[in-house]
Scaffold this active site. Structure first.
Site, PDB file in Angstrom:
ATOM      1  N   TYR A 101     -32.712  -7.806  -1.063  1.00 56.74           N
ATOM      2  CA  TYR A 101     -31.800  -6.225  -0.738  1.00 56.74           C
ATOM      3  C   TYR A 101     -32.583  -5.452   0.491  1.00 56.74           C
ATOM      4  CZ  TYR A 101     -29.503  -1.801  -1.175  1.00 56.74           C
ATOM      5  OH  TYR A 101     -29.177  -0.645  -0.721  1.00 56.74           O
ATOM      6  N   SER A 133     -42.391   2.240  10.928  1.00 59.76           N
ATOM      7  CA  SER A 133     -43.129   2.397  10.051  1.00 59.76           C
ATOM      8  C   SER A 133     -44.740   1.767  10.486  1.00 59.76           C
ATOM      9  CB  SER A 133     -42.906   1.924   8.876  1.00 59.76           C
ATOM     10  OG  SER A 133     -43.793   2.079   7.636  1.00 59.76           O
ATOM     11  N   GLU A 135     -46.339   1.080   8.205  1.00 57.53           N
ATOM     12  CA  GLU A 135     -46.800  -0.053   7.208  1.00 57.53           C
ATOM     13  C   GLU A 135     -46.568  -1.175   7.780  1.00 57.53           C
ATOM     14  OE1 GLU A 135     -46.616  -0.990   3.489  1.00 57.53           O
ATOM     15  OE2 GLU A 135     -47.559   0.926   3.493  1.00 57.53           O
ATOM     16  N   TYR A 156     -40.744  -4.858   2.742  1.00 55.48           N
ATOM     17  CA  TYR A 156     -40.289  -3.785   3.246  1.00 55.48           C
ATOM     18  C   TYR A 156     -41.058  -3.776   4.913  1.00 55.48           C
ATOM     19  CZ  TYR A 156     -40.527   0.991   5.006  1.00 55.48           C
ATOM     20  OH  TYR A 156     -40.536   2.137   5.685  1.00 55.48           O
ATOM     21  N   LYS A 160     -39.343  -4.294   8.470  1.00 60.69           N
ATOM     22  CA  LYS A 160     -39.539  -3.594   9.478  1.00 60.69           C
ATOM     23  C   LYS A 160     -39.816  -4.018  10.677  1.00 60.69           C
ATOM     24  CE  LYS A 160     -38.423   0.926   7.824  1.00 60.69           C
ATOM     25  NZ  LYS A 160     -37.224   1.692   8.374  1.00 60.69           N
ATOM     26  N   ARG A 191     -39.420  15.122  -0.211  1.00 63.32           N
ATOM     27  CA  ARG A 191     -39.931  13.770  -0.390  1.00 63.32           C
ATOM     28  C   ARG A 191     -39.504  13.270  -1.708  1.00 63.32           C
ATOM     29  NH1 ARG A 191     -41.442   8.971   1.794  1.00 63.32           N
ATOM     30  NH2 ARG A 191     -43.717   8.891   2.268  1.00 63.32           N
TER      31      ARG A 191
END
Ligand code: NAP
Ligand code: G4F
Length: 342
Positions: A101, A133, A135, A156, A160, A191
């Protein structure tokens, strides 16, 4: 002068809420895409939401980046000057639980928007911002900048990286103004509650008032470069005002461990935390009460240990400067949480 029109995917999130306010303050007409949910998800927008019958500059549309028909329909109806793609399943830990997802929304969602711009032949009109990001740097040695190789460490982050490169590919292949902001962690009173800064601030405020007994956390020793969302949405807009699309790292250049963030929050709240033990047995005490414990469920299968951004390029080209530092960020988050608790 004709007002500019913007379209924000992910308007109901932290950055979407600040970006909408920022663009309204710059006299834009702001359109946002929200997902249908069983209970209201527009809490962060309530104070700028106006009765639909009297609205002239702020509009919300139902849509989902996992649904290409809604993406194409909304873009073709609005034909905005600027699209900001902030939509994401943005929780890194959760991306290990729902990887497919996450990839659909984060990676393919980006492709769906870019391909709609191309299909509708709006590539000369629309400027596109992609929410990249830090990340993506993951395991790369800090400090990280635009030249650092990506080493993503979660579904994730891998998604990205796809989004980053597909944005560059559509820029080069179809001459779309498409830029990537590679943003380091940014926080605020808006947040989401499951991110570590907000989780810490909320818990510490409640513990001080006797409304919560304990805070359970995972890795206390990863390091993050935390800024304020308000400063970071301004950087997004600055990238979109340039003549040519480029990719920019946005960061403060300072990093702290999670434990240091707890200690700074405790200091602002005038709570003295004493730490005892090591590893999973490490604990935080306040007034001789155990208030912080480690729960191994909050650890990630692969962790990003150290993020520290070098945003010299953005400072030079965009003249971007953050207005907040770690102390003003923490104090604002605590003050807002205390107001809610009252
Ligand atoms: P956030 O608070 O989690 O907001 C994410 C937004 O995306 C929400 O509006 C969410 O809607 C929406 N969304 C999720 N799935 C969607 C879907 N399938 N279709 C349409 N919308 C969808 O995240 P944020 O902190 O504002 O971050 C904004 C963007 O920047 C994200 O792409 C994130 O990955 C990226 N980013 C964030 C940071 C950071 O430190 N905050 C740093 C770098 C990059 P609901 O409200 O309905 O859930
Ligand atoms: O607050 P976090 O969940 O943020 P993370 O994973 O750095 O990701 C955020 O920033 C990214 C930019 O670098 C965004 F792209 C992403 O969408 C998101 O906004 O976790 C920060 C650190 C991690 O090292 C985590 O292991 O805090 C550590 N941590 C320790 N205990 C915890 C907890 N994180 C969470 N969420 N919850 C804990 O209990």
């Amino acid at each position: 002068m004709k007002k500019k029109t913007s379209l924000i995917f992910g308007i109901t999130g932290q950055d979407g809420a600040y970006l909408a306010r920022f663009l309204l303050s710059k006299n834009y007409i702001v359109h946002g895409v929200k997902r249908r949910s069983s209970s209201l998800n527009t809490e962060r927008l309530d104070d700028i939401y106006i009765d639909p019958h009297n609205r002239t500059n702020f509009y919300l549309h139902y849509g989902d980046v996992a649904d290409s028909t809604s993406v194409l329909k909304i873009i073709s109806e609005i034909k905005p000057d600027e699209i900001y793609n902030l939509a994401a399943q943005s929780q890194v830990r959760v991306s290990f639980d729902i990887p497919e997802y996450t990839a659909d929304v984060v990676a393919l969602g980006t492709l769906r928007i870019l391909d709609s711009i191309k299909t509708l032949k709006l590539h000369k009109k629309i400027k596109y911002y992609q929410a990249g990001s830090s990340e993506m740097f993951g395991g790369a040695k800090p400090p990280q900048n635009e030249k650092t190789n990506f080493y993503p460490r979660s579904p994730y982050a891998v998604s990205k990286v796809f989004a980053h490169w597909i944005t560059i590919n559509y820029r080069e292949a179809y001459d779309i103004f498409a830029c990537n902001g590679i943003l380091f962690n940014h926080e605020s009173p808006f947040r989401g509650e499951t991110f570590v800064t907000k989780k810490i601030v909320n818990a510490m405020c409640k513990i001080k008032k006797g409304k919560q007994k304990k805070l359970y956390l995972g890795n206390l020793y990863s390091k993050r470069d935390w800024g304020h969302s308000k400063d970071y949405v301004e950087a997004m807009w600055m990238m979109m005002q340039k003549k040519y699309a480029k990719d920019y790292v946005i960061s403060t250049g300072n990093q702290y461990t999670i434990k240091e963030f707890i200690n700074l929050s405790a200091k602002y709240l005038r709570m003295k935390i004493t730490w005892k033990g090591k590893g999973l047995k490490e604990k935080g005490f306040w007034n001789n009460k155990e208030i912080i414990s480690i729960d191994k469920n909050y650890f990630r299968p692969t962790e990003v240990e150290s993020l520290l951004g070098d945003s010299k390029f953005a400072k030079k080209e965009l003249k971007w400067r953050p207005k907040y530092n770690i102390n003003s960020l923490i104090s604002e988050m605590i003050e807002e949480e205390n107001k809610k608790l009252k």
